[in-house]
Design an enzyme around this catalytic site. Structure first.
Site, PDB file in Angstrom:
ATOM      1  N   GLY A  14      85.190 -55.919 -44.097  1.00 21.80           N
ATOM      2  CA  GLY A  14      85.103 -57.370 -43.879  1.00 21.80           C
ATOM      3  C   GLY A  14      85.243 -58.129 -45.196  1.00 21.80           C
ATOM      4  O   GLY A  14      85.930 -59.157 -45.269  1.00 21.80           O
ATOM      5  N   CYS A  50      77.511 -50.871 -33.221  1.00 24.54           N
ATOM      6  CA  CYS A  50      77.073 -51.749 -34.314  1.00 24.54           C
ATOM      7  C   CYS A  50      75.646 -52.234 -34.094  1.00 24.54           C
ATOM      8  O   CYS A  50      74.909 -52.447 -35.040  1.00 24.54           O
ATOM      9  CB  CYS A  50      78.029 -52.921 -34.449  1.00 24.54           C
ATOM     10  N   GLU A  79      73.917 -48.093 -42.950  1.00 24.80           N
ATOM     11  CA  GLU A  79      74.455 -47.807 -41.618  1.00 24.80           C
ATOM     12  C   GLU A  79      75.101 -46.424 -41.633  1.00 24.80           C
ATOM     13  O   GLU A  79      76.062 -46.190 -42.360  1.00 24.80           O
ATOM     14  CB  GLU A  79      75.500 -48.870 -41.237  1.00 24.80           C
ATOM     15  N   GLU A 122      82.085 -53.547 -45.596  1.00 24.21           N
ATOM     16  CA  GLU A 122      82.950 -53.454 -46.790  1.00 24.21           C
ATOM     17  C   GLU A 122      84.386 -53.881 -46.475  1.00 24.21           C
ATOM     18  O   GLU A 122      85.031 -54.542 -47.279  1.00 24.21           O
ATOM     19  CB  GLU A 122      82.988 -52.010 -47.304  1.00 24.21           C
TER      20      GLU A 122
HETATM   21  P1  NAD Z   1      86.625 -50.088 -40.340  1.00 26.67           P
HETATM   22  O1  NAD Z   1      86.183 -51.276 -41.101  1.00 26.67           O
HETATM   23  O2  NAD Z   1      86.900 -48.844 -41.094  1.00 26.67           O
HETATM   24  O3  NAD Z   1      87.954 -50.385 -39.519  1.00 26.67           O
HETATM   25  C1  NAD Z   1      88.048 -51.444 -38.597  1.00 26.67           C
HETATM   26  C2  NAD Z   1      89.489 -51.865 -38.488  1.00 26.67           C
HETATM   27  O4  NAD Z   1      89.913 -52.417 -39.734  1.00 26.67           O
HETATM   28  C3  NAD Z   1      90.459 -50.751 -38.169  1.00 26.67           C
HETATM   29  O5  NAD Z   1      91.453 -51.238 -37.294  1.00 26.67           O
HETATM   30  C4  NAD Z   1      91.037 -50.428 -39.528  1.00 26.67           C
HETATM   31  O6  NAD Z   1      92.315 -49.828 -39.451  1.00 26.67           O
HETATM   32  C5  NAD Z   1      91.102 -51.787 -40.172  1.00 26.67           C
HETATM   33  N1  NAD Z   1      91.084 -51.794 -41.639  1.00 26.67           N
HETATM   34  C6  NAD Z   1      90.662 -50.829 -42.481  1.00 26.67           C
HETATM   35  N2  NAD Z   1      90.805 -51.224 -43.752  1.00 26.67           N
HETATM   36  C7  NAD Z   1      91.332 -52.466 -43.716  1.00 26.67           C
HETATM   37  C8  NAD Z   1      91.696 -53.409 -44.727  1.00 26.67           C
HETATM   38  N3  NAD Z   1      91.555 -53.156 -46.023  1.00 26.67           N
HETATM   39  N4  NAD Z   1      92.191 -54.605 -44.326  1.00 26.67           N
HETATM   40  C9  NAD Z   1      92.327 -54.896 -43.021  1.00 26.67           C
HETATM   41  N5  NAD Z   1      92.001 -54.039 -42.029  1.00 26.67           N
HETATM   42  C10 NAD Z   1      91.514 -52.835 -42.380  1.00 26.67           C
HETATM   43  O7  NAD Z   1      85.525 -49.877 -39.215  1.00 26.67           O
HETATM   44  P2  NAD Z   1      85.437 -48.698 -38.173  1.00 26.67           P
HETATM   45  O8  NAD Z   1      85.002 -47.487 -38.930  1.00 26.67           O
HETATM   46  O9  NAD Z   1      86.677 -48.652 -37.351  1.00 26.67           O
HETATM   47  O10 NAD Z   1      84.280 -49.212 -37.197  1.00 26.67           O
HETATM   48  C11 NAD Z   1      82.934 -49.013 -37.446  1.00 26.67           C
HETATM   49  C12 NAD Z   1      82.300 -50.257 -38.035  1.00 26.67           C
HETATM   50  O11 NAD Z   1      82.503 -51.362 -37.159  1.00 26.67           O
HETATM   51  C13 NAD Z   1      80.801 -50.147 -38.183  1.00 26.67           C
HETATM   52  O12 NAD Z   1      80.406 -50.673 -39.424  1.00 26.67           O
HETATM   53  C14 NAD Z   1      80.261 -50.994 -37.046  1.00 26.67           C
HETATM   54  O13 NAD Z   1      78.954 -51.478 -37.248  1.00 26.67           O
HETATM   55  C15 NAD Z   1      81.279 -52.065 -36.973  1.00 26.67           C
HETATM   56  N6  NAD Z   1      81.257 -52.734 -35.663  1.00 26.67           N
HETATM   57  C16 NAD Z   1      80.742 -53.999 -35.580  1.00 26.67           C
HETATM   58  C17 NAD Z   1      80.676 -54.643 -34.363  1.00 26.67           C
HETATM   59  C18 NAD Z   1      80.119 -56.040 -34.261  1.00 26.67           C
HETATM   60  O14 NAD Z   1      80.442 -56.715 -33.291  1.00 26.67           O
HETATM   61  N7  NAD Z   1      79.323 -56.517 -35.193  1.00 26.67           N
HETATM   62  C19 NAD Z   1      81.152 -54.018 -33.213  1.00 26.67           C
HETATM   63  C20 NAD Z   1      81.681 -52.729 -33.320  1.00 26.67           C
HETATM   64  C21 NAD Z   1      81.730 -52.101 -34.571  1.00 26.67           C
END
Ligand code: NAD
Length: 487
Positions: free
Chosen positions: A240, A291, A390, A238
């Site tokens: 992303g 992830c 997830e 979301e």
């Molecule tokens: P998140 O999306 O909540 O946050 C990730 C980062 O984005 C943080 O630094 C956060 O502060 C920032 N962020 C939050 N809202 C934002 C916005 N509107 N605009 C820009 N940046 C924003 O994710 P999380 O809870 O920190 O991590 C868990 C998630 O990450 C899980 O869904 C997991 O599957 C995924 N993940 C994916 C991989 C991969 O390589 N595919 C690796 C690790 C984690």
């Protein structure tokens, strides 16, 4: 990094243009140790003004500085030095990471060493990623160049804070980019050290900047900033999507590593002991906050009961407890909110009719912090929410299957497509499944991957682009075509 003696909290600052600074507005926030539930560090909280300061520094370093212009081999020497410094400080950084994330200390330290390896790899990769010449006959010479992409915003999640940052910085620096790293607000502590290490190793002023701060504010601002060329993001699907929207008007290059619901497919003819150990580690390692966690276990009906007994036995010995203790295999989840989310999903699974055969609550002896038992749902179906969504916690959903076609179909009936595993002694069958499942990565008779040497990334809603390996350099370079008329 200093300890604030007045409050006994560790103090973390921003890194802008090679200097440790407070936030322009002087604001701070606290980071909580998930094993105790108590604040342990106070962090400078970056605002949009700090983003502008950092972007100006990174822009200047890219447009006028030596970093993008120097020989890739010379940049590689700086990266190699960064790898050495990470190894030298692995105990210290690992301990900070364990406190910030709640992950077991040995695991945290291992992630710092794995991060050093990423820098080792990219130290030698930048000068081996080159363009091509295009045959044109004797009247022309045509070639392509790989040029550094520019100023990059790199936004990382809380599950592997230092290592995810290393995956971002390594290839970006090797390619000659300059960058602003934004760590997650739950785990902001070790990113500053990565900035310190970069400057100690010799990156020029402004090349690396580190800004902890609220994602919804400065993350979005970075994604929409007109002076930033690229945003690289790891996090929830979301978020992303929000980043794609925020970056649309400026036509930024975007790479996304997003969520997953990865299938683990075990046939009746698999090595049961090995598959069971991997199923448990793959679901509950890092408290399931991975992830690529194998959260959907598809079990061949021919061995269902036998395999369930094995994984329940293995889960019983998967020790949950103090992250600093040597025998701990699983610490808490990251936050109170994440605990509530996991618990809510367990309730959803029960209401959907799946049966909890292990866990499903807080461990009885662990009253402080955000601990949750490793939890196994049996006899679930692939359309339940616990099989589709997830959860990002220690919850494994077990689904029985009949045959190869049945299991490929179920594995693919999911929005995500990050990773998966298949276990069978019949290699033709295993490879049919590995090819048939629509994910970016598949493991056969093991849970390993190519690590830093191969591409990492997802199909479908699991992302755009591939990190690591030589593919990782594609994310931080762009191709220029030069055609020379010789006639
Ligand atoms: P998140 O999306 O909540 O946050 C990730 C980062 O984005 C943080 O630094 C956060 O502060 C920032 N962020 C939050 N809202 C934002 C916005 N509107 N605009 C820009 N940046 C924003 O994710 P999380 O809870 O920190 O991590 C868990 C998630 O990450 C899980 O869904 C997991 O599957 C995924 N993940 C994916 C991989 C991969 O390589 N595919 C690796 C690790 C984690």
């Amino acid at each position: 990094m200093a300890v604030d003696t007045a409050s006994e909290l560790r103090k973390v600052q921003l890194v802008i243009a090679g200097k440790l600074v407070d936030a322009a507005e002087g604001e701070t926030f606290e980071s909580v140790n998930p094993a105790t539930g108590k604040a342990w560090a106070t962090i400078a909280k970056a605002s949009n003004e700090d983003v502008d300061r950092a972007v100006a520094a990174a822009r200047k370093a890219f447009d006028e500085g030596p970093w993008p212009r120097m020989q890739p081999f010379a940049r590689g020497r700086v990266l190699a030095k960064m790898a050495d410094l990470m190894r030298e400080r692995a105990d210290e950084i690992g301990e900070l990471e364990a406190q910030d994330t709640g992950k077991p200390l040995a695991r945290a330290r291992g992630e710092i060493l794995a991060s050093a390896m990423v820098f080792d790899y990219y130290a030698g990769a930048g000068d081996k990623f080159f363009g091509e010449t295009i045959p044109f006959g004797e009247d022309a010479l045509s070639m392509t160049l790989r040029e550094p992409l520019g100023v990059c915003a790199q936004i990382v999640p809380w599950n592997f804070p230092f290592m995810m940052s290393a995956w971002k910085l390594g290839p970006a620096l090797a390619a000659g980019c300059t960058l602003i790293l934004k760590p997650a607000s739950n785990t902001p502590v070790t990113a500053q050290i990565l900035g310190e290490i970069a400057y100690e190793a010799g990156v020029p002023e402004g090349v690396v900047n580190v800004l902890p701060g609220p994602g919804g504010q400065i993350g979005e601002y970075l994604a929409s900033h007109p002076l930033i060329d690229k945003v690289a993001f790891t996090g929830e699907t979301e978020t992303g999507a929000k980043i794609l929207k925020a970056s649309a008007d400026t036509i930024k290059k975007v790479s996304l590593e997003l969520g997953g619901k990865s299938p683990n497919i075990v046939f009746a003819d698999a090595d049961m002991e090995k598959a069971a150990a991997a199923a448990v580690g793959g679901a509950f390692g890092n408290s399931g906050q991975v992830c690529t966690a194998r959260t959907r276990l598809f079990l061949d009906k021919g061995q269902y009961d036998n395999f369930m007994n094995l994984i329940v036995d293995q889960t019983e010995s998967f020790k949950v407890g103090d992250p600093m203790a040597d025998d701990t295999l699983m610490g808490p989840v990251i936050s109170d909110a994440q605990w509530e989310r996991v618990n809510a999903y367990v309730e959803i699974g029960r209401n959907e009719g799946a049966e909890v055969v292990y866990g499903g609550a807080r461990p009885s002896a662990l009253n402080d912090g955000y601990f949750y038992q490793p939890t196994i749902f049996a006899q679930a179906s692939n359309d339940m929410r616990i099989a589709r969504e997830e959860i990002f916690g220690p919850v494994l959903t077990v689904i029985p299957f009949d045959d190869v076609d049945d299991v490929i179909k179920m594995a693919n009936q999911n929005d995500y497509g990050l990773a998966g595993s298949v276990w069978s002694q019949d290699i033709n069958k295993a490879l049919r499944v590995a090819k048939g499942v629509r994910t970016g990565m598949m493991s056969v008779n093991g849970s390993g991957s190519a690590g830093v040497f191969g591409p990492f990334g997802g199909y479908k809603k699991s992302g755009i682009g591939r990190e690591l390996g030589m593919h990782g350099l594609e994310l931080y370079t762009q191709v220029k075509s030069i055609h020379i008329d010789l006639s």
